[in-house]
Write a protein that holds these residues in place. Structure first.
Motif, PDB file in Angstrom:
ATOM      1  N   ASP A 148       0.876  -1.171   0.000  1.00 58.76           N
ATOM      2  CA  ASP A 148       0.000   0.000   0.000  1.00 58.76           C
ATOM      3  C   ASP A 148       0.915   1.224   0.000  1.00 58.76           C
ATOM      4  O   ASP A 148       2.129   1.076  -0.146  1.00 58.76           O
ATOM      5  CB  ASP A 148      -0.975  -0.043   1.196  1.00 58.76           C
ATOM      6  CG  ASP A 148      -0.277  -0.020   2.559  1.00 58.76           C
ATOM      7  OD1 ASP A 148       0.883   0.446   2.629  1.00 58.76           O
ATOM      8  OD2 ASP A 148      -0.881  -0.453   3.550  1.00 58.76           O
ATOM      9  N   PRO A 149       0.429   2.433   0.159  1.00 60.01           N
ATOM     10  CA  PRO A 149       1.306   3.615   0.080  1.00 60.01           C
ATOM     11  C   PRO A 149       2.384   3.692   1.160  1.00 60.01           C
ATOM     12  O   PRO A 149       3.327   4.464   1.021  1.00 60.01           O
ATOM     13  CB  PRO A 149       0.332   4.790   0.204  1.00 60.01           C
ATOM     14  CG  PRO A 149      -0.975   4.249  -0.255  1.00 60.01           C
ATOM     15  CD  PRO A 149      -1.006   2.830   0.196  1.00 60.01           C
ATOM     16  N   VAL A 150       2.274   2.897   2.244  1.00 60.39           N
ATOM     17  CA  VAL A 150       3.244   3.023   3.330  1.00 60.39           C
ATOM     18  C   VAL A 150       3.969   1.713   3.657  1.00 60.39           C
ATOM     19  O   VAL A 150       4.954   1.726   4.401  1.00 60.39           O
ATOM     20  CB  VAL A 150       2.573   3.560   4.614  1.00 60.39           C
ATOM     21  CG1 VAL A 150       2.027   4.949   4.369  1.00 60.39           C
ATOM     22  CG2 VAL A 150       1.487   2.619   5.106  1.00 60.39           C
ATOM     23  N   ARG A 151       3.537   0.592   3.127  1.00 61.09           N
ATOM     24  CA  ARG A 151       4.131  -0.694   3.481  1.00 61.09           C
ATOM     25  C   ARG A 151       4.641  -1.413   2.234  1.00 61.09           C
ATOM     26  O   ARG A 151       4.132  -1.218   1.134  1.00 61.09           O
ATOM     27  CB  ARG A 151       3.109  -1.585   4.186  1.00 61.09           C
ATOM     28  CG  ARG A 151       2.522  -1.008   5.470  1.00 61.09           C
ATOM     29  CD  ARG A 151       1.602  -2.032   6.115  1.00 61.09           C
ATOM     30  NE  ARG A 151       0.973  -1.541   7.332  1.00 61.09           N
ATOM     31  CZ  ARG A 151      -0.222  -0.971   7.377  1.00 61.09           C
ATOM     32  NH1 ARG A 151      -0.914  -0.800   6.254  1.00 61.09           N
ATOM     33  NH2 ARG A 151      -0.722  -0.565   8.525  1.00 61.09           N
ATOM     34  N   PHE A 152       5.606  -2.274   2.473  1.00 63.38           N
ATOM     35  CA  PHE A 152       6.156  -3.064   1.365  1.00 63.38           C
ATOM     36  C   PHE A 152       6.721  -4.377   1.893  1.00 63.38           C
ATOM     37  O   PHE A 152       6.962  -4.534   3.097  1.00 63.38           O
ATOM     38  CB  PHE A 152       7.262  -2.290   0.637  1.00 63.38           C
ATOM     39  CG  PHE A 152       8.402  -1.859   1.518  1.00 63.38           C
ATOM     40  CD1 PHE A 152       9.426  -2.727   1.875  1.00 63.38           C
ATOM     41  CD2 PHE A 152       8.459  -0.555   2.015  1.00 63.38           C
ATOM     42  CE1 PHE A 152      10.462  -2.331   2.705  1.00 63.38           C
ATOM     43  CE2 PHE A 152       9.491  -0.142   2.848  1.00 63.38           C
ATOM     44  CZ  PHE A 152      10.510  -1.046   3.195  1.00 63.38           C
ATOM     45  N   ALA A 204      18.731   3.794 -10.468  1.00 70.44           N
ATOM     46  CA  ALA A 204      17.962   3.407  -9.290  1.00 70.44           C
ATOM     47  C   ALA A 204      16.668   2.718  -9.713  1.00 70.44           C
ATOM     48  O   ALA A 204      15.942   3.205 -10.582  1.00 70.44           O
ATOM     49  CB  ALA A 204      17.658   4.639  -8.442  1.00 70.44           C
ATOM     50  N   VAL A 205      16.403   1.582  -9.105  1.00 68.36           N
ATOM     51  CA  VAL A 205      15.148   0.861  -9.330  1.00 68.36           C
ATOM     52  C   VAL A 205      14.526   0.542  -7.981  1.00 68.36           C
ATOM     53  O   VAL A 205      15.201   0.594  -6.946  1.00 68.36           O
ATOM     54  CB  VAL A 205      15.378  -0.430 -10.142  1.00 68.36           C
ATOM     55  CG1 VAL A 205      15.910  -0.114 -11.532  1.00 68.36           C
ATOM     56  CG2 VAL A 205      16.325  -1.381  -9.415  1.00 68.36           C
ATOM     57  N   ARG A 206      13.249   0.199  -7.988  1.00 73.37           N
ATOM     58  CA  ARG A 206      12.573  -0.099  -6.722  1.00 73.37           C
ATOM     59  C   ARG A 206      12.103  -1.549  -6.652  1.00 73.37           C
ATOM     60  O   ARG A 206      12.474  -2.292  -5.766  1.00 73.37           O
ATOM     61  CB  ARG A 206      11.398   0.853  -6.511  1.00 73.37           C
ATOM     62  CG  ARG A 206      10.627   0.590  -5.217  1.00 73.37           C
ATOM     63  CD  ARG A 206       9.567   1.638  -4.943  1.00 73.37           C
ATOM     64  NE  ARG A 206       8.781   1.311  -3.756  1.00 73.37           N
ATOM     65  CZ  ARG A 206       9.167   1.580  -2.517  1.00 73.37           C
ATOM     66  NH1 ARG A 206      10.330   2.161  -2.307  1.00 73.37           N
ATOM     67  NH2 ARG A 206       8.396   1.251  -1.488  1.00 73.37           N
ATOM     68  N   TYR A 238       8.280 -12.921  -5.429  1.00 77.21           N
ATOM     69  CA  TYR A 238       6.839 -12.663  -5.526  1.00 77.21           C
ATOM     70  C   TYR A 238       6.538 -11.207  -5.181  1.00 77.21           C
ATOM     71  O   TYR A 238       7.304 -10.539  -4.485  1.00 77.21           O
ATOM     72  CB  TYR A 238       6.062 -13.581  -4.567  1.00 77.21           C
ATOM     73  CG  TYR A 238       6.185 -15.046  -4.909  1.00 77.21           C
ATOM     74  CD1 TYR A 238       5.266 -15.651  -5.778  1.00 77.21           C
ATOM     75  CD2 TYR A 238       7.206 -15.810  -4.379  1.00 77.21           C
ATOM     76  CE1 TYR A 238       5.384 -16.985  -6.096  1.00 77.21           C
ATOM     77  CE2 TYR A 238       7.341 -17.151  -4.699  1.00 77.21           C
ATOM     78  CZ  TYR A 238       6.420 -17.737  -5.563  1.00 77.21           C
ATOM     79  OH  TYR A 238       6.544 -19.070  -5.890  1.00 77.21           O
ATOM     80  N   ARG A 239       5.400 -10.732  -5.652  1.00 77.51           N
ATOM     81  CA  ARG A 239       4.904  -9.393  -5.325  1.00 77.51           C
ATOM     82  C   ARG A 239       3.408  -9.492  -5.022  1.00 77.51           C
ATOM     83  O   ARG A 239       2.740 -10.452  -5.476  1.00 77.51           O
ATOM     84  CB  ARG A 239       5.144  -8.422  -6.490  1.00 77.51           C
ATOM     85  CG  ARG A 239       4.302  -8.697  -7.721  1.00 77.51           C
ATOM     86  CD  ARG A 239       4.644  -7.745  -8.878  1.00 77.51           C
ATOM     87  NE  ARG A 239       3.734  -7.917 -10.015  1.00 77.51           N
ATOM     88  CZ  ARG A 239       3.865  -8.824 -10.959  1.00 77.51           C
ATOM     89  NH1 ARG A 239       4.874  -9.696 -10.902  1.00 77.51           N
ATOM     90  NH2 ARG A 239       2.997  -8.908 -11.949  1.00 77.51           N
TER      91      ARG A 239
END
Length: 399
Positions: free
Chosen positions: A201-205, A249-251, A279-280
């Motif tokens: 989500d916008p704050v978690r990964f 730079a990549v994410r 996985y994503r």
């Protein structure tokens, strides 16, 4: 010899082995190098500055401030192609490792942008003391190169490790370094490093513990050896400003996959060091996911495999190295990955090895191809990087 025309600083410390500095200077001059000598104050008790000044054909620096003149340590540090400290005493090793700048020798070390070599000399118990061991490890973790001690009779009468390496060995080490400095000339290396982050989500990964240190060490080592490096770097607090490296730079794993596939056809070699997420999340929430009663379910989908795709599309002239981080059945899993993804070489390491893998300045690896396994001891990651690149050069010496 590969030392002709090279600018070498020799730092001499207060050891009984300081007399060998005269042989080192004479050997460097004979090989065609230009030499400037620095001495700690205590070194002058073992060999006269006049002796080294005569042999080097240049004034010897014993202090940052001499009379009414000031010896510019920054300028000298920028002048050199290499800085050799021999003999390096336990005291000076400690000062170098912790930045205690109380001599011209240390001041130039802290200003030097060239490769630094240090050749210790001390008694057996001093060399084996945990403090010295840690200082040597710390210096190597900064990228400095150890010219290891020899064994034999020491000044104390003990027999064991601690002797200064012989002058011929020291000169050979420098010559080999300069010979190596261009062995990747004309290579274009694609290198992946660091973690990937998969947004929930916008704050978690979802992420992993990779810092990118091993991949950055590989990029810097390859660039130092003449390669043009494209570094695809995942999110990390580390970075590199070394010449010859283009950092992109990549994410996420998808970001890295697309960048790698796009650039791979223009590269001669690939080294896939990144810890890429397998996985994503199937869906990334547009708003922060709120805590709810009971368990939470996240559906994951598989990311495309970078190594598999690059292995499938590599041409006859391209060489591809992968990494395998395994916690069990390491050799079996690494060999399977090597064959399944059509790699030329795979680097196996384990987070179960003390001081290795994520979060450490050191690593311990095995290099595996279709025919053999080569094992290495625990080393600073820059030294590990050169071991890997040495194998690349051995397997593919020319384009």
């Amino acid at each position: 010899m590969r030392l002709a025309g090279k600018k070498i600083i020799l730092g001499v410390c207060g050891s009984i082995a300081a007399y060998k500095a005269a042989l080192i200077v004479r050997g460097l001059i004979k090989a065609g190098a230009e030499v400037r000598v620095l001495m700690t104050p205590s070194a002058t008790n073992f060999i006269a500055p006049l002796t080294l000044a005569t042999l080097s054909r240049a004034d010897v620096v014993t202090s940052v401030h001499s009379g009414e003149s000031w010896n510019n340590h920054v300028e000298l540090g920028l002048w050199a192609d290499a800085y050799l400290i021999a003999p390096a005493t336990a005291t000076t090793l400690a000062k170098l490792a912790h930045g205690i700048c109380d001599s011209a020798l240390v001041a130039v070390y802290l200003s030097a942008r060239c490769p630094v070599f240090f050749a210790p000399a001390m008694d057996l118990d001093m060399w084996q003391h945990p403090t010295t061991v840690e200082n040597v490890r710390r210096l190597q973790s900064f990228g400095n190169r150890l010219i290891d001690v020899g064994e034999g009779e020491l000044a104390s009468g003990l027999v064991g490790a601690g002797r200064l390496a012989e002058p011929e060995q020291i000169l050979d080490t420098l010559a080999a370094f300069f010979a190596q400095a261009h062995d990747l000339k004309d290579r274009r290396i694609l290198l992946t490093a660091g973690p990937t982050l998969e947004d929930l989500d916008p704050v978690r990964f979802l992420g992993n513990r990779s810092t990118g240190r091993m991949g950055i060490a590989l990029a810097e080592a390859a660039a130092a050896r003449g390669a043009k490096v494209t570094l695809l770097l995942g999110p990390t607090h580390l970075s590199t400003q070394a010449a010859g490296i283009e950092t992109i730079a990549v994410r996420s794993a998808l970001d890295m996959y697309h960048a790698a596939v796009e650039r791979w056809p223009d590269c001669t070699d690939g080294i896939l060091c990144a810890a890429v997420a397998d996985y994503r999340p199937e869906r990334v929430a547009e708003e922060k996911i709120k805590k709810q009663a009971g368990p939470m379910r996240i559906d994951l989908v598989r990311n495309p495999d970078i190594a598999e795709e690059l292995g499938r599309t590599k041409t006859a002239g391209q060489y591809l190295i992968g990494f395998a981080l395994e916690t069990e059945n390491g050799l079996e899993n690494a060999r399977d990955k090597l064959l399944r993804k059509q790699l030329d070489l795979i680097v196996l390491n384990s987070p179960r090895t003390a001081g290795a893998a994520f979060g450490h300045a050191t690593n311990q690896i095995q290099l595996i191809d279709r025919n053999k396994v080569t094992s290495f001891e625990l080393k600073p990651k820059l030294a590990v990087a050169h071991d890997i690149l040495d194998r690349l050069v051995a397997d593919k010496p020319t384009l």
